[in-house]
Design a protein around this motif. Structure first.
Motif, PDB file in Angstrom:
ATOM      1  N   ASN A  35       0.762  -1.281   0.335  1.00 35.13           N
ATOM      2  CA  ASN A  35       0.428   0.063   0.240  1.00 35.13           C
ATOM      3  C   ASN A  35       0.925   1.512  -0.194  1.00 35.13           C
TER       4      ASN A  35
ATOM      5  N   ARG B  59      -0.628  -0.902   5.791  1.00 37.21           N
ATOM      6  CA  ARG B  59      -1.207  -2.160   5.852  1.00 37.21           C
ATOM      7  C   ARG B  59      -2.768  -2.296   6.617  1.00 37.21           C
TER       8      ARG B  59
ATOM      9  N   GLN C 215      -8.387   1.756  -3.956  1.00 39.83           N
ATOM     10  CA  GLN C 215      -8.636   1.997  -3.166  1.00 39.83           C
ATOM     11  C   GLN C 215      -9.952   2.520  -2.578  1.00 39.83           C
TER      12      GLN C 215
ATOM     13  N   ASN D  28       3.068  -2.771  -5.240  1.00 41.72           N
ATOM     14  CA  ASN D  28       2.081  -1.145  -4.977  1.00 41.72           C
ATOM     15  C   ASN D  28       3.125  -0.379  -6.169  1.00 41.72           C
TER      16      ASN D  28
ATOM     17  N   VAL E 122      -2.062  -1.822  -6.860  1.00 44.67           N
ATOM     18  CA  VAL E 122      -2.368  -0.806  -5.293  1.00 44.67           C
ATOM     19  C   VAL E 122      -1.771   0.083  -5.218  1.00 44.67           C
TER      20      VAL E 122
ATOM     21  N   TYR F  19      -3.744   4.646  -5.740  1.00 47.11           N
ATOM     22  CA  TYR F  19      -4.608   5.869  -5.348  1.00 47.11           C
ATOM     23  C   TYR F  19      -5.101   6.098  -6.774  1.00 47.11           C
TER      24      TYR F  19
END
Length: 910
Positions: A89, A94, A373, A404, A434, A436
């Protein structure tokens, strides 16, 4: 012999069991799980063995063996659950997922840290201390990448993943040229978004910012796959990041994209309905890094985010069948998901569940998740019950890689591993990037309303490009000057092309390598005035019939099956063809002319009502034989499959297949007409509107059993009113045939047209075996599709014209004959849309002065009535039907019979 033991079921103290297992290993190593094989090999390598009575031989105590076994279990726990601790993340800590990977969990303690254990041997690091083993496993399984593969029951899959990961993941070491390539793609992704943000402030673009690693990831898929023999890529994705992918991966020119922001595109000027820019697709030919040309296609996708998934794989299957002789490694489907959508949309499950079935297998999709997310404004905790958004992959036991998104080298490593897996095993694999979302759902949305803390972190966070430059500079692998020069050069490129748009200097679109659509064109204004010739020679019918009646030597049939074949022969020789023969002869004659047939649905081989029997089965061995596949050596390929119990994904797959191969007759049949309800999104978003939105033709045929026969509300209606409400701009055909001959010509017409249109057919149930619904061979030889069938038996003075469609015609006809009503003409409208207005007007003119009525068995608010009122010539038409109902039909047999009798009586009442 199967692997009969598994380490996960043992306790650390079961020494006697380990002894017995070792005895089994020495006798037959392949009979124990491979992890145990390596465990025992590690000891044998050191010259140590095991005793046979609960005490280990050669100087190894039970206590030592127990400790070794516990370390072995600890190693396995990293392989199984290390992903729960991985640093995947980029934006927040996490969540604690209770990994339970600790010394205490496995009967070990700090006192064991400096102890040397033989288990290190089968990790490739030799005998090692517990600390060394822990550090080794943490670096591999708890770094920027999380691996899940131990859930697979396929030993070869587990071995491949373990060996690849444990030999390379500890230290990802990409060559400098590949690092520069990553930076170049990050530059493109980042500068493109910044440019649009500056030039088109406030316009929706669904930016990729925060997930820029998607661009080097897709670039890596194409380049690595090309190294391994792939030639084509078909991509499906929702709108987030789509413009970036179009520009920097697929190769849609910046001029085209800027023109769509500016207004005045070709589609807009032509007056087409069109679609928003972030739903459109594109096709291009690109050069991979190895110099090979590859074909890349991004399919258009509506706002139903995952709807495109089965279409992508269906399109790929068509390419594999039509151009690569079934070689699945030549064409790779790439499905790009959002985290909320991949977890929440049922179509994902349906498509995944199809992936290994013979009818739908394409050699695996590479699933790429842009994990923001968040879903619109929904937090992770409210978006799914599964541990990860990609946990659906465990349904089919394929690997999952979480990575990541701030570490583009880790992303590229994960992608290249996924490509190798896909090409080796021809199965799906999921890579979850992962990352954003820099802005809200779109650029005008304020995400802090619902996620203030998360977006506080995002605001302070460097973007992936900046972080990667910092990393490279810290390693001394590039100079700051190089990064700046790359960025400025790209900005200048965008600016120049933006100026081209302002000067109307738009390059022409390129063409792809395939010629399947050549010779086909969009339907003109008169395209439906007259159907093309679809008759065949008598010899062609005889040839197909011979194949349909053939039974291979030695094949033993069930008596009922043999009777079906005997009846076929009798009907054909007696020149009274039933519905099944009308269908099968259409399929066979098209195949004999070189057209492939693909036909799927839940019971299509025999037909829901057992009329089709496209294949026959040996009563002893269950081996099948399809006469349609054995007409001639040069015939088109026949693919008839019973589908899984899915409508949404299966219909999407077949739509994709028809799109990928317009020369094929592609059919999906609902088990009952109402089963189409579950596929309504596919109908609304693609079948009825793709040509208007994206200028994409499609010739898919949908067969929907329809008819009010007392079967209750669920099995009476295929909802023709829904299709007719969607009908406009000649976007599709809606038909309801009453004779086998007309069905024969409708099916053949589908591929004889010089254009392609989806065709929806309300097919009968009772008429499948009704002797009244029969045709002659001559009607197949000399006829063609009849959009309207006039009454052949009317008197000179007609006082009423009954217009109808479908099976109710036969009830009306029986009444007319019984009552000797020569003053009534019954006219069948076989094609409801496009409505044959000229032909109907000509027939009604013939009966000028007679009262026109429309008779339907469907309720007043359903069926065809409200559709007909759209046309001026039917404004004075009187309706005879069931009353308006909330449900399609009654569930009571006696009520149904009375209603039906009343409709027929009212149709003839004076």
């Amino acid at each position: 012999m199967s692997k009969i033991f598994d380490f996960s079921h043992l306790s650390s103290s079961d020494i006697s069991f380990i002894d017995s297992l070792y005895d089994t290993y020495r006798t037959n190593p392949e009979s124990v799980d491979e992890s145990w094989q390596r465990f025992f090999q590690g000891f044998e390598f050191q010259g140590a063995g095991f005793g046979t009575s609960g005490t280990s031989g050669e100087g190894i105590s039970d206590q030592k063996l127990r400790a070794e076994f516990n370390v072995f279990r600890l190693i396995q726990s990293f392989r199984t659950r290390g992903h729960l601790l991985a640093d995947t993340n980029p934006i927040r800590p996490r969540r604690d997922r209770k990994a339970r990977i600790s010394l205490e969990e496995y009967g070990l303690s700090d006192a064991d840290r400096k102890t040397v254990f033989q288990c290190g041997e089968f990790l490739g690091i030799g005998p090692a201390t517990l600390d060394q083993i822990l550090d080794h496993m943490k670096e591999i399984y708890c770094g920027k990448i999380g691996f899940q593969y131990m859930h697979s029951n396929n030993t070869d899959v587990r071995r491949f993943m373990r060996e690849k990961i444990e030999s390379t993941a500890k230290k990802i070491n990409l060559p400098v040229e590949k690092k520069k390539r990553i930076l170049e793609k990050l530059n493109e992704a980042n500068v493109f978004e910044n440019f649009l943000q500056t030039k088109y402030i406030g316009q929706k673009r669904f930016s990729l910012e925060g997930g820029e690693a998607t661009i080097p990831a897709l670039d890596a898929i194409i380049n690595k796959s090309a190294e391994l023999g792939a030639q084509e890529f078909v991509i499906g994705m929702a709108h987030r990041g789509r413009l970036n992918v179009l520009a920097n991966i697929v190769g849609k020119t910046y001029e085209y994209i800027f023109t769509e922001f500016e207004g005045g595109s070709e589609e807009e000027k032509s007056g087409q309905a069109g679609d928003v820019k972030y739903h459109k697709g594109f096709t291009s030919i690109k050069k991979a890094t190895n110099g090979k040309e590859v074909f890349v296609k991004l399919l258009p996708n509506p706002s139903h985010l995952e709807t495109v998934d089965p279409i992508v794989v269906g399109y790929c299957r068509a390419l594999q069948d039509n151009h690569y002789n079934g070689d699945m490694n030549k064409v790779i489907p790439i499905q790009i998901h959002g985290d909320a959508a991949v977890a929440g949309q049922g179509i994902v499950y349906e498509t995944v569940q199809m992936s290994k079935l013979k009818a739908y297998n394409v050699g695996g999709s590479i699933h790429l998740v842009i994990n923001n997310q968040i879903g619109f404004t929904t937090d992770i905790e409210d978006a799914r019950s599964s541990q990860y958004c990609v946990s659906i992959a465990k349904t089919i036991e394929v690997p999952i890689i979480q990575v990541n998104g701030d570490d583009p080298e880790a992303v590229v490593y994960a992608i290249e591993l996924a490509v190798e897996f896909r090409q080796k095993f021809n199965e799906d694999i999921f890579v979850d990037i992962v990352c954003y979302r820099k802005y809200g759902h779109n650029e005008g949305d304020e995400p802090r309303y619902t996620q203030p803390h998360l977006y506080g972190l995002i605001t302070k966070h460097k973007n992936p490009r900046e972080l990667y430059i910092d990393y490279l500079l810290s390693k001394g692998e590039i100079e700051a000057k190089l990064a700046t020069e790359m960025m400025e050069a790209y900005k200048q490129l965008l600016s120049d092309r933006f100026n081209n748009v302002r000067q109307n200097e738009i390059p022409k679109k390129g063409k792809g390598p395939h010629k399947d659509w050549e010779g086909l064109e969009f339907a003109g204004p008169d395209a439906f005035d007259e159907s093309p010739a679809t008759g065949v020679k008598r010899e062609a019918l005889d040839k197909v019939m011979k194949a349909l009646l053939h039974v291979p030597q030695g094949m033993e049939l069930m008596k009922k099956t043999q009777k079906i074949l005997d009846d076929r022969k009798e009907f054909y020789e007696g020149d009274k063809l039933d519905w099944s023969l009308g269908e099968l002869l259409a399929y066979g004659t098209l195949a004999d002319e070189g057209h492939p047939l693909r036909f799927t649905g839940e019971d299509v081989i025999r037909g829901t009502f057992s009329h089709r029997q496209a294949k026959i089965f040996d009563d002893r061995t269950n081996e099948s034989y399809c006469g349609l596949e054995n007409i001639s050596p040069s015939q088109g390929k026949i693919s008839i499959y019973n589908s899984l119990l899915s409508e949404y994904a299966v219909l999407g797959f077949e739509y994709g297949y028809a799109w990928g191969n317009p020369k094929a007759l592609t059919i999906w049949e609902a088990q009952f007409g109402d089963f189409v309800n579950g596929a309504q999104i596919m109908i609304d978003q693609y079948i009825s509107s793709a040509e208007a939105k994206w200028q994409r033709m499609n010739g898919l045929v949908m067969l929907l059993p329809h008819g009010h026969e007392g079967a209750g509300p669920e099995h009476s209606s295929a909802r023709p009113e829904r299709f007719l409400q969607l009908a406009a701009d000649d976007n599709m055909v809606v038909a309801n045939c009453t004779t086998p001959a007309n069905m024969f010509h409708l099916l053949r017409r589908q591929v004889k047209w010089t254009f392609r249109k989806p065709t929806i057919v309300m097919t009968p149930k009772s008429l499948l075996r009704d002797p009244r619904a029969s045709s002659t061979r001559d009607e197949l030889v000399n006829g063609k599709f009849q959009e309207v069938i006039d009454d052949p038996n009317t008197g000179k003075k007609v006082s009423r014209v009954i217009l109808c469609t479908g099976k109710i015609y036969y009830d009306l006809y029986e009444k007319k004959i019984a009552d000797k009503r020569d003053d009534v003409a019954i006219v069948r409208v076989e094609q409801l849309y496009p409505l044959p207005e000229k032909k109907l007007a000509k027939i009604l003119e013939k009966y000028k002065g007679a009262e026109p009525v429309w008779v339907q068995e469907e309720p007043k608010n359903q069926g065809y009535w409200t559709f007909l009122l759209r046309y001026d010539q039917f404004r004075n038409l009187r309706l005879i039907s069931r009353k308006s109902l909330a449900s399609p039909a009654t569930g009571f047999s006696n009520v149904h019979k009375k209603e039906q009798a009343d409709i027929i009586a009212n149709a003839f009442s004076k």
